[in-house]
Design a protein around this motif. Sequence first.
Motif, PDB file in Angstrom:
ATOM      1  N   ASP A  99       0.838  -1.194   0.000  1.00  0.00           N
ATOM      2  CA  ASP A  99       0.000   0.000   0.000  1.00  0.00           C
ATOM      3  C   ASP A  99       0.879   1.253   0.000  1.00  0.00           C
ATOM      4  O   ASP A  99       1.468   1.604   1.020  1.00  0.00           O
ATOM      5  CB  ASP A  99      -0.897  -0.026   1.244  1.00  0.00           C
TER       6      ASP A  99
ATOM      7  N   HIS B 122      -1.561   2.352  -5.101  1.00  0.00           N
ATOM      8  CA  HIS B 122      -2.241   3.331  -4.253  1.00  0.00           C
ATOM      9  C   HIS B 122      -3.669   2.899  -3.949  1.00  0.00           C
ATOM     10  O   HIS B 122      -4.361   3.509  -3.158  1.00  0.00           O
ATOM     11  CB  HIS B 122      -2.276   4.704  -4.931  1.00  0.00           C
ATOM     12  N   THR B 123      -4.138   1.863  -4.663  1.00  0.00           N
ATOM     13  CA  THR B 123      -5.513   1.398  -4.451  1.00  0.00           C
ATOM     14  C   THR B 123      -5.538  -0.114  -4.298  1.00  0.00           C
ATOM     15  O   THR B 123      -6.062  -0.822  -5.155  1.00  0.00           O
ATOM     16  CB  THR B 123      -6.416   1.792  -5.641  1.00  0.00           C
ATOM     17  N   PRO B 124      -4.947  -0.620  -3.195  1.00  0.00           N
ATOM     18  CA  PRO B 124      -4.900  -2.076  -3.019  1.00  0.00           C
ATOM     19  C   PRO B 124      -6.290  -2.687  -2.873  1.00  0.00           C
ATOM     20  O   PRO B 124      -6.450  -3.881  -3.087  1.00  0.00           O
ATOM     21  CB  PRO B 124      -4.085  -2.249  -1.738  1.00  0.00           C
ATOM     22  N   GLU B 125      -7.286  -1.863  -2.540  1.00  0.00           N
ATOM     23  CA  GLU B 125      -8.620  -2.431  -2.335  1.00  0.00           C
ATOM     24  C   GLU B 125      -9.378  -2.602  -3.649  1.00  0.00           C
ATOM     25  O   GLU B 125     -10.429  -3.220  -3.682  1.00  0.00           O
ATOM     26  CB  GLU B 125      -9.431  -1.549  -1.367  1.00  0.00           C
TER      27      GLU B 125
END
Length: 746
Positions: free
Chosen positions: A402, A610-613
């Motif tokens: 992240d 930046h957007t692991p989700e």
Amino acid sequence: MNNQLYADILVEVPGMQPDRTYQYKVPRNLVGSVQFGNRVKVPFGKQKVTGFVVGLSEEKAVEKVKEIINLVDNGRLFREDQLELAKWLAGYYFCSTVKALQAVIAPALKKTTPRPVARLYSVVEPAQLPELRRQMTRSPKRLAALETALQHPGLNKRELASMAGVSLFVVNQLCAGGILKVETNLPVRDPYPQYRLTEQAQVSLTGEQSRAVQDVADAIRKGRHRAFMLHGVTGSGKTEVYLHCIEQVLGTGRQAITLVPEISLTPQMVRLYKARFGQHVAVLHSRMSDGERYDEWTRIENGSAPVVLGVRSAILAPVPDPGLIIIDEEHEPSYKQEEAPRYHARAVALYRARKSRGVLVLGSATPSLESYCRALPGGEYKLINMRHRINGKSMPNVQLVDMRREVQSGNSAIFSLVLLQKLREKLHNKEQAIIFLNRRGFKTLVVCRECGLVLKCPRCEISLTYHTDGRLRCHYCNYRVQAPKICPDCGGGQVGYFGTGTQRVEMELSAALPGGRILRMDADTTIRKGSHEQILSAFSNGEADILVGTQMVAKGLDLPGVTLVGVINADSSLHMPDFRAGERTFQLLAQVAGRTGRGDKPGEVLIQTHTPEHYAVQAASRHNYSAFFQSEIAVRKEMGYPPFAKMVRVLLSGKDDAAVQQAAEKIRTQLDGFVEGANGGKIMIVGPAPAPLPRLKEDYRWHIILWSADYRRLRLVMERFQRATGGAAPGKELRMSIDVDPMYIM
Ligand SMILES: [Zn+2]
Ligand SMILES: [Zn+2]
């Protein structure tokens, strides 16, 4: 006395698209010579143009008929079914029939007369070899050349010299000494002389593989059209399945076409096919000479090469009766041609397979949404799953890093602390690593480095991009908004742009890892032909510890010495202004994650994001296609994007920005009129907006995008539009293109 004969001719007039045939008189001296499929010269207005004979009759259709000037070549260039294919292409993709026909028979139009080639044959029999070996111990080079000539009869001098690793002088000596004899004839040019030998490989199939072959073979035997989606993880042995299916279709006396992406058509791939099917294989790719391509084309047409292996355009090959068409890596965007006719090889394959009652096999580890949808229960395709790798190895472990936390903890460098730590370990253990830079992204993209937010268009769900006027813009509907200095989501002040070059990565890496040997592979370091292979072979020889590069390094992922792959910026492709951005990101990451760890040591993958989700990143990290599919299909459904709709893009380009915009606005008004006039389902129409690549070379580019679940109605609109404009842009210095099912909306 014969009646007067008339020919229907498709003419090619530069700068004009008259999509119809014209009738011409067949002059007395050409009666009996002019036939369907000929290329002729005819008068058209004040010019002389080329045309193709597509029909003959004894009835005059119009009062004034001009006469054919002459035949361009001997013999016919196309068959009835090839003309039909061209007509289908023209109709589906809104281009002129003559343009489509030229694409269908392109290699035949570039026919060249082969020069006689001197081919070499050994006078010595193989049985005499042991004796000769004793005699020639003092001349190892001549012996090597002779042995090669015995193994590979029919090479030319240059081929023999390079294969035996000797100079031309040595070969000439053998000829002068009468040990090699020279035969000059007009041979077929074989672009792969070194693979002439057929070695029947005996490969035993796994359970999954034989079940897949069984399914396809059943369909082949029934002789009915059937389409399969072969969804197999990387390393599950799809190629072996293809080869077995081809054997099946050859047994029925029909032919097979295999399409692979350009980057996959490697010498190894060709060798695999040649080893199995020998001289029955014809190979078609873009790096061949016109002559080589024409010869392969002829062998396909006359049936002597029933196995075709090639890239996109091979789907147009003159295979008489295709019983099987295979598209490997069917999700690859390179299957779409980016100039007229803007066909997708998959759509053409489906057309041809239906027409010939053949079987279509679409193979992929990460199927396109379009194809996978059709393979759901009750769909048009039958799904075949291959879930296991043939070597029994597990998929590599993937860890997400992240990058927002790195920023929050004060590290604003390109590399996360954990990736640097891993790299140091690898250096210490003398293992290799690849740093993969996702450059499909856009440097005009704005992202909050603290929370990962990327601003999207409220209407289209497409990422906004930054323009020099300080505003953000949607490239679908032209929505504009002032670029924020403070993140509207988290209030953070680090709102910045994406865009990291390989050079900067290399520099930061050398600074962080003193003593580490780093190789860089990108557009700058691979300008020279062959430098790509050179860098890879240097890396595989252990001349460097770390290879840094863009998409090109994907080929190196199979190297056994590589135990770590780091992906620098997974997000940049995720936020491309394209509704397929999520799909492309998943495919890219899944490919990287699925191909590491080919050697004895297990592979490891580190993905910085930046957007692991995000579901695409999550699913790729867990090698979970079905999770990705479920999330992505829901988004597409909500927005009404393909595969729930058909899409058409109209692109205007020209040197004067204002003129292009004006013309695009005029076209929008015109299209609106046709949309109103056509009954049926809803048609979405957005734009004109500057294309995501607003300027390409000298040209400014504006586009309009239409999509609808009611494809009939959309077609009707486009047909009326096409008829009204004749396919020409409203303005002399402008160009217009219509793209059906666009792949890259750039
Ligand atoms: Zn933020
Ligand atoms: Zn928009």
